[in-house]
Design a protein around this motif. Structure first.
Motif, PDB file in Angstrom:
ATOM      1  N   ARG A 195       0.832  -1.191   0.000  1.00 17.75           N
ATOM      2  CA  ARG A 195       0.000   0.000   0.000  1.00 17.75           C
ATOM      3  C   ARG A 195       0.879   1.258   0.000  1.00 17.75           C
ATOM      4  O   ARG A 195       0.574   2.253  -0.635  1.00 17.75           O
ATOM      5  CB  ARG A 195      -0.935  -0.006   1.219  1.00 17.75           C
ATOM      6  N   ARG A 196       1.997   1.233   0.727  1.00 18.30           N
ATOM      7  CA  ARG A 196       2.857   2.401   0.795  1.00 18.30           C
ATOM      8  C   ARG A 196       3.484   2.729  -0.541  1.00 18.30           C
ATOM      9  O   ARG A 196       3.877   3.852  -0.797  1.00 18.30           O
ATOM     10  CB  ARG A 196       3.947   2.189   1.857  1.00 18.30           C
ATOM     11  N   ASN A 197       3.621   1.725  -1.407  1.00 18.95           N
ATOM     12  CA  ASN A 197       4.139   1.985  -2.735  1.00 18.95           C
ATOM     13  C   ASN A 197       3.154   2.812  -3.550  1.00 18.95           C
ATOM     14  O   ASN A 197       3.528   3.474  -4.493  1.00 18.95           O
ATOM     15  CB  ASN A 197       4.419   0.659  -3.467  1.00 18.95           C
ATOM     16  N   HIS A 198       1.872   2.770  -3.193  1.00 21.41           N
ATOM     17  CA  HIS A 198       0.854   3.498  -3.939  1.00 21.41           C
ATOM     18  C   HIS A 198       0.466   4.786  -3.239  1.00 21.41           C
ATOM     19  O   HIS A 198      -0.065   5.684  -3.864  1.00 21.41           O
ATOM     20  CB  HIS A 198      -0.395   2.625  -4.111  1.00 21.41           C
ATOM     21  N   SER A 199       0.700   4.912  -1.972  1.00 21.95           N
ATOM     22  CA  SER A 199       0.225   6.084  -1.260  1.00 21.95           C
ATOM     23  C   SER A 199       1.055   6.343  -0.016  1.00 21.95           C
ATOM     24  O   SER A 199       1.420   5.424   0.704  1.00 21.95           O
ATOM     25  CB  SER A 199      -1.250   5.890  -0.869  1.00 21.95           C
ATOM     26  N   SER A 200       1.337   7.630   0.202  1.00 17.70           N
ATOM     27  CA  SER A 200       2.024   8.008   1.427  1.00 17.70           C
ATOM     28  C   SER A 200       1.036   8.410   2.505  1.00 17.70           C
ATOM     29  O   SER A 200       1.444   8.766   3.607  1.00 17.70           O
ATOM     30  CB  SER A 200       2.978   9.188   1.145  1.00 17.70           C
TER      31      SER A 200
ATOM     32  N   SER B  31      -2.492   6.741  -6.101  1.00 20.53           N
ATOM     33  CA  SER B  31      -1.596   7.388  -5.143  1.00 20.53           C
ATOM     34  C   SER B  31      -2.274   8.605  -4.545  1.00 20.53           C
ATOM     35  O   SER B  31      -2.960   9.359  -5.246  1.00 20.53           O
ATOM     36  CB  SER B  31      -0.302   7.819  -5.832  1.00 20.53           C
TER      37      SER B  31
ATOM     38  N   CYS C 279      -0.766  11.531  -2.635  1.00 23.80           N
ATOM     39  CA  CYS C 279       0.573  12.006  -2.281  1.00 23.80           C
ATOM     40  C   CYS C 279       0.581  13.017  -1.147  1.00 23.80           C
ATOM     41  O   CYS C 279       1.505  13.066  -0.360  1.00 23.80           O
ATOM     42  CB  CYS C 279       1.243  12.629  -3.508  1.00 23.80           C
TER      43      CYS C 279
ATOM     44  N   SER D 225      -6.790  12.103  -5.377  1.00 27.06           N
ATOM     45  CA  SER D 225      -5.679  11.324  -5.919  1.00 27.06           C
ATOM     46  C   SER D 225      -4.802  12.177  -6.836  1.00 27.06           C
ATOM     47  O   SER D 225      -5.277  13.029  -7.583  1.00 27.06           O
ATOM     48  CB  SER D 225      -6.214  10.122  -6.694  1.00 27.06           C
TER      49      SER D 225
ATOM     50  N   SER E  80      -2.895  10.529  -8.980  1.00 25.31           N
ATOM     51  CA  SER E  80      -2.687   9.605 -10.105  1.00 25.31           C
ATOM     52  C   SER E  80      -3.670   9.927 -11.218  1.00 25.31           C
ATOM     53  O   SER E  80      -4.587  10.738 -11.071  1.00 25.31           O
ATOM     54  CB  SER E  80      -2.883   8.156  -9.646  1.00 25.31           C
TER      55      SER E  80
END
Length: 315
Positions: free
Chosen positions: A3-8, A167, A169, A188, A190
């Motif tokens: 999940r962290r790869n897609h969203s901080s 994401s 961000c 988002s 993205s």
């Protein structure tokens, strides 16, 4: 870690219906009352139908499932809003937000399909009574209900998986009282084109297909009712149809207005007001409109709690 790869973003902030602190106690009291009426009313319908053998018919079978879906539908959004007001916290975890969105879409779509199936059931009962036992047999009813559950779960799962790939961000403030798909798309960073196309296509099918079935069914029903020689019979039938269609258009009108337009065309305030109607008001009214005006349901409720309880209230 995926999940962290897609969203901080680890959590979102739900601003609720109002950002004014002085209005929060009033909102808490109103929505707590409405939620309790919704859950208690719909669960009473389920219990009454389950315990009364005379109501073990297709119409009441689908009504019990609609009541269950309504109770679950409100339970996906209102309790979290009440907790946030009570604790003065606006946060919801990332995973909890996606879960709320998933079940909101699932039970909302289930409501749509069940309303369509119930309209079809009434069409068969009124317009094709000699074939009713065959067309609405227990086997057919279970198949129709299973199809409703499968289709709505697949639709909700599709949007949840697509949303999980986006994401987020920086911004994490949702101008709503629950995690709805449109406010999340607006946050988002993205490319959301795929999500928007999928949302439009799926919502078009979920909203317009059952609504078309309802309109066609009731057009045939009204045409048949007009041929009934008894004026009292026509008046009773029109009263029932009018109540049903009132709830249908209240639910569908607000939902179609929200979900079949592009996210950029929405204003947070109007969407939140519309959401209150189809997530809180309509599920709360359904037990009264579909059941308490029905003599069979009144009898079942009297049996469930005792005749004196309801007689004293004039039921």
């Amino acid at each position: 870690m995926e999940r962290r790869n897609h969203s901080s973003v680890s959590e979102f902030l739900l601003l609720g219906l109002s950002e004014r602190p002085e209005q929060q106690p009033l909102l808490f009291g109103i929505f707590l009352s409405m939620y309790l009426v919704t859950v208690m009313g719909n669960l009473l319908i389920v219990l009454a139908i389950g315990f009364d053998p005379h109501l073990h018919t297709p119409m009441y079978f689908f009504l019990a499932n609609l009541s269950f879906a309504d109770a679950c539908f409100s339970s996906t959004t209102v309790p979290k809003m009440l907790v946030n007001i009570h604790t003065k916290s606006q946060t919801i975890p990332y995973g909890g937000c996606l879960a709320q969105m998933h079940f909101f879409m699932m039970f909302g779509a289930l409501d749509d399909f069940l309303l369509g199936v119930m309209a079809y059931d009434r069409y068969v009962a009124i317009c094709r009574p000699l074939q009713y036992a065959t067309l609405m047999s227990p086997h057919v009813c279970v198949l129709l209900l299973s199809a409703c559950w499968v289709l709505t779960n697949l639709a909700a799962l599709l949007h949840t998986l697509l949303m999980a790939k986006l994401s987020f961000c920086a911004g994490n403030t949702i101008h709503h009282f629950f995690c709805d798909v449109l406010p999340l798309l607006q946050l988002s960073c993205s490319d959301t084109h795929t999500n928007q196309v999928a949302l439009f296509m799926v919502c078009s099918m979920i909203l317009t297909a059952p609504l078309s079935l309802i309109i066609l069914s009731y057009a045939r029903i009204i045409s048949t009712i007009l041929k009934v020689p008894s004026s009292s019979g026509r008046q009773k039938a029109f009263s029932t149809c009018g109540s049903h269609l009132t709830v249908v258009f209240l639910f569908y009108g607000t939902a179609i207005g929200v979900y079949l337009y592009s996210p950029s065309s929405h204003s947070g305030g109007k969407d939140r007001i519309a959401a209150v109607f189809y997530t809180v008001v309509t599920p709360m009214l359904n037990p009264f409109i579909y059941s308490l005006r029905n003599n069979d349901m009144k009898t079942a409720l009297r049996k469930l709690f005792g005749i004196s309880t309801f007689s004293s209230q004039g039921l």
